[in-house]
Write a protein that holds these residues in place. Sequence first.
Motif, PDB file in Angstrom:
ATOM      1  N   PRO A  37      47.459  27.962  47.164  1.00 61.35           N
ATOM      2  CA  PRO A  37      47.629  26.961  46.107  1.00 61.35           C
ATOM      3  C   PRO A  37      47.356  25.542  46.586  1.00 61.35           C
ATOM      4  O   PRO A  37      47.502  25.214  47.767  1.00 61.35           O
ATOM      5  N   THR A  38      46.954  24.709  45.645  1.00 68.82           N
ATOM      6  CA  THR A  38      46.784  23.283  45.863  1.00 68.82           C
ATOM      7  C   THR A  38      47.470  22.550  44.716  1.00 68.82           C
ATOM      8  O   THR A  38      47.813  23.165  43.693  1.00 68.82           O
ATOM      9  N   SER A  40      46.068  20.643  42.683  1.00 70.65           N
ATOM     10  CA  SER A  40      45.170  20.792  41.526  1.00 70.65           C
ATOM     11  C   SER A  40      45.342  22.149  40.868  1.00 70.65           C
ATOM     12  O   SER A  40      45.333  22.262  39.637  1.00 70.65           O
ATOM     13  N   SER A  41      45.518  23.201  41.666  1.00 72.99           N
ATOM     14  CA  SER A  41      45.595  24.548  41.102  1.00 72.99           C
ATOM     15  C   SER A  41      46.876  24.772  40.314  1.00 72.99           C
ATOM     16  O   SER A  41      46.880  25.506  39.324  1.00 72.99           O
ATOM     17  N   ALA A  44      46.642  22.706  36.973  1.00 69.85           N
ATOM     18  CA  ALA A  44      45.564  23.081  36.058  1.00 69.85           C
ATOM     19  C   ALA A  44      46.106  23.832  34.846  1.00 69.85           C
ATOM     20  O   ALA A  44      47.140  24.492  34.903  1.00 69.85           O
ATOM     21  N   GLY A  47      45.187  29.216  35.799  1.00 66.10           N
ATOM     22  CA  GLY A  47      45.074  29.612  37.184  1.00 66.10           C
ATOM     23  C   GLY A  47      43.837  30.459  37.412  1.00 66.10           C
ATOM     24  O   GLY A  47      42.919  30.502  36.586  1.00 66.10           O
ATOM     25  N   SER A  48      43.837  31.193  38.513  1.00 68.67           N
ATOM     26  CA  SER A  48      42.642  31.922  38.938  1.00 68.67           C
ATOM     27  C   SER A  48      42.466  33.281  38.264  1.00 68.67           C
ATOM     28  O   SER A  48      41.407  33.895  38.382  1.00 68.67           O
ATOM     29  N   GLN A 106      48.359  32.485  36.573  1.00 69.25           N
ATOM     30  CA  GLN A 106      48.715  32.245  37.974  1.00 69.25           C
ATOM     31  C   GLN A 106      49.138  33.534  38.675  1.00 69.25           C
ATOM     32  O   GLN A 106      49.428  33.530  39.871  1.00 69.25           O
ATOM     33  N   LYS A 247      53.958  22.850  36.778  1.00 64.36           N
ATOM     34  CA  LYS A 247      53.678  22.925  38.212  1.00 64.36           C
ATOM     35  C   LYS A 247      54.902  23.352  39.009  1.00 64.36           C
ATOM     36  O   LYS A 247      54.792  24.148  39.945  1.00 64.36           O
TER      37      LYS A 247
END
Length: 286
Positions: A37-38, A40-41, A44, A47-48, A106, A247
């Motif tokens: 994770p960052t 930014s992630s 956002a 997620g991915s 996420q 977040k």
Amino acid sequence: MARKTGFVAAVLAAALIGVSPASPALAANPYERGPAPTTSSIEASRGSFAIAQTTVARSSVSGFGGGTIYYPTSTAEGTFGAVAVSPGFTASQSSVSWLGPRLASQGFVVITIDTLSTLDQPASRGTQLLAALDYLTRTSSVRTRIDAARLGVMGHSMGGGGSLSASVSRPSLQAAVPLTPWHGTKSWSSDRVPTLIIGAENDTVAPVSSHSEPFYTSLPSTSDKAYLELNNASHSAPTSTNVTVAKYSISWLKRFIDDDTRYDQFLCPNPSGSAIQEWRSTCPYS
């Protein structure tokens, strides 16, 4: 706790047979999902994980009022933890629906629920959150995607109070995130579930001085807990897209449902910034 004990046992067993405990097969956390994770992630809007959703009709379930399930479409990384989310007094699941795709993308299976009555009190909402988790893990169409040992609860207002009630009723839960919670009970000294309470500075419905703050203070000091107070925010702050709520909720759920210490960086030491009026915690976390 049982899965952590099992992981330690595996490392000890490896040592006895001469395998280095640093071996990636043993050292890697088997519950991690998604890339490192960052900031930014986790801020956002998605997620991915690609996600899908399915409607749960009220008539098809018992113990809660139906809802919507959001879930990752790929199972290539294995099963996922699951989270049930309750709305507050007089509200429907639409008030917390933004959290469904945000959390699911996420790497969680998420159900946002309608309650049996919009007037249900916190204790009832807690029971309904648990009924929703039982439905998810036992009979839902996505049950095979879920690790039933990795479950959490969230809720807004009386739904947030319900998440506290659910935690006391089911201490095996891995995480709870009450959002501007309201509850008539002020002491939660028997609650052992890792809990992030999110209050709002300008909340006049559930003022932090009589709800979020005493709830947090009453949680055992030996437990993993944190208190985030949103700067210049109202009671309804968690009912629409809110980057700060998202977040830190994501980070808490990842850290405790998935045992993913990659998210410690966002929780410990205590975060600060213009969106945060106050943060308290028992960091470092166990």
